[in-house]
Design a protein around this motif. Structure first.
Motif, PDB file in Angstrom:
ATOM      1  N   GLU A 272       0.821  -1.214   0.000  1.00  0.00           N
ATOM      2  CA  GLU A 272       0.000   0.000   0.000  1.00  0.00           C
ATOM      3  C   GLU A 272       0.850   1.257   0.000  1.00  0.00           C
ATOM      4  N   LYS A 282      -7.676  10.180  -2.720  1.00  0.00           N
ATOM      5  CA  LYS A 282      -7.849   9.529  -1.417  1.00  0.00           C
ATOM      6  C   LYS A 282      -8.931  10.235  -0.601  1.00  0.00           C
ATOM      7  N   CYS A 285     -12.399   9.498  -1.915  1.00  0.00           N
ATOM      8  CA  CYS A 285     -12.778   8.128  -1.567  1.00  0.00           C
ATOM      9  C   CYS A 285     -13.145   8.019  -0.081  1.00  0.00           C
ATOM     10  N   ASP A 291     -12.995   2.655  -2.296  1.00  0.00           N
ATOM     11  CA  ASP A 291     -11.613   2.177  -2.274  1.00  0.00           C
ATOM     12  C   ASP A 291     -10.972   2.561  -3.604  1.00  0.00           C
ATOM     13  N   THR A 344      -0.572  -3.434   4.329  1.00  0.00           N
ATOM     14  CA  THR A 344      -1.257  -2.176   4.590  1.00  0.00           C
ATOM     15  C   THR A 344      -0.346  -1.152   5.246  1.00  0.00           C
TER      16      THR A 344
END
Length: 364
Positions: A272, A282, A285, A291, A344
């Motif tokens: 990520e 971002k 979203c 996503d 992540t």
């Protein structure tokens, strides 16, 4: 084929066509423009034949006739694709439905290793559409075709009653030739291969969503709509052993990665931290609960290359205008098979599954 290349030599074209073309004087599309008579002929002549301006189209036969010998000289297999475009709105920051229709079909050919050569263009027009809007779309299509080095050589026009469509729908089909010896196939992906993308992700989906005006958000996000055939030529020249390519349109990068994982039955592991997503995308979203990995792109591809060719491939991509922000986003592992896993930002891992349902309606 590079952007400045010509589709085929002039020997393949019908020379000497000098008929008198019709002229369209109406300001809006009417049902008569789809009726097969003079009004339709004037529309086709004044908007499409004049707009795309090539001899293969100007003959107005029911087909474009192309030399098989010259096609064969470009490679050893024919690639053929088709797609339909129903984006709403027709015009959005960075592009429009016309350029989208050309670039989308060019890219579908190019990611299979083909050199795109010729396109068809079929339009469904709603009664009442402003002719000025149609002309603008055709000009955009021609500019995109010229930039990609392809020609629109045949097509069709239909008009439907008011309310039976939403302004304008476009279908483009394309043919290209795959160069001899080139095999791009996700089943060829191997453990240790490297995953690359050619730049910022999610811009198109975010731009179209914001352009609808439903959210009253101020943003400079523009669609990434562009032809990728020149970039792909550059990449393949630098790394002939590239395993596979795909443009990340509907369903975004997540969908492409899952398709690759299922085909090779390996694990595609992405980071990520490495994903190139602008802060504005971002933020959008986060507001909407989306996503960005599933947002559509119209000028981004995912490439899987052997580890020993990754640096050369990345450098080649960055040398091209369509790949200046190319980055490495992950590698291929053995397990878990047929799965996409993402490391992540918080230090853990999560599975990136196929998109279920639809994040955004009518983004292409």
């Amino acid at each position: 084929m590079s952007a400045d290349a010509k589709p085929l030599s002039q020997a393949t074209r019908s020379e000497g066509i000098r008929r008198r073309r019709g002229r369209l004087r109406d300001t809006r599309i009417t049902l008569s423009h789809g009726g097969g008579g003079k009004a339709m002929r004037d529309l086709i002549d004044d908007v499409f034949v004049a707009g795309f301006d090539n001899a293969l189209l100007a003959s107005l036969d029911d087909q474009a006739r192309i030399s098989l010998a010259e096609l064969a000289a470009c490679g050893d297999r024919l690639a053929f694709t088709t797609d339909s475009y129903v984006v709403d709105p027709l015009f959005f920051p960075g592009s429009d439905i016309g350029a989208l229709a050309v670039n989308g079909t060019v890219n579908d050919l190019a990611v299979g290793g083909a050199r795109p050569l010729f396109l068809s263009c079929s339009v469904i027009l709603e009664e009442g559409l402003e002719v000025a809007t149609l002309r603008r779309v055709v000009r955009s299509m021609q500019a995109a075709a010229a930039a990609a080095g392809v020609a629109v050589v045949t097509g069709d026009t239909k008009v439907v009653p008011r309310g039976s469509a939403d302004k304008l729908f476009i279908n483009t089909a394309g043919i290209g030739v795959i160069r001899a010896g080139l095999e791009l196939d996700p089943s060829a992906v191997r453990v240790g291969d490297v995953i690359l993308v050619n730049g910022l992700l999610g811009d198109h989906g975010a731009a179209v969503l914001n352009a609808r005006g439903d959210l009253a958000l101020e943003s400079d996000i523009a669609s990434d709509c562009q032809a990728l055939n020149g970039l792909i030529d550059t990449l393949i020249e630098a790394c002939p052993a590239v395993r596979c390519l795909r443009d990340a349109t509907r369903g975004g990068v997540a969908t492409v990665l899952n398709e690759f994982a299922l085909a090779c039955e390996l694990c595609l592991h992405i980071d990520e931290h490495a994903l190139p997503i602008r802060e504005e995308v971002k933020g959008l979203c986060e507001i909407l609960g989306l996503d960005p990995l599933y947002l559509a792109n119209e000028g981004k591809l995912v490439a899987v290359v052997p580890a020993d060719g990754a640096e050369a491939a990345l450098a080649a991509m960055r040398s091209h205008p369509a790949g200046r922000e190319a980055v490495r986003i992950g590698t291929v592992c053995a397990t878990p098979p047929a799965t996409v896993v993402m490391a992540t930002l918080f230090g853990g891992e999560r599975i990136v599954d196929m998109l279920v349902g639809e994040q955004l309606p009518r983004i292409c």
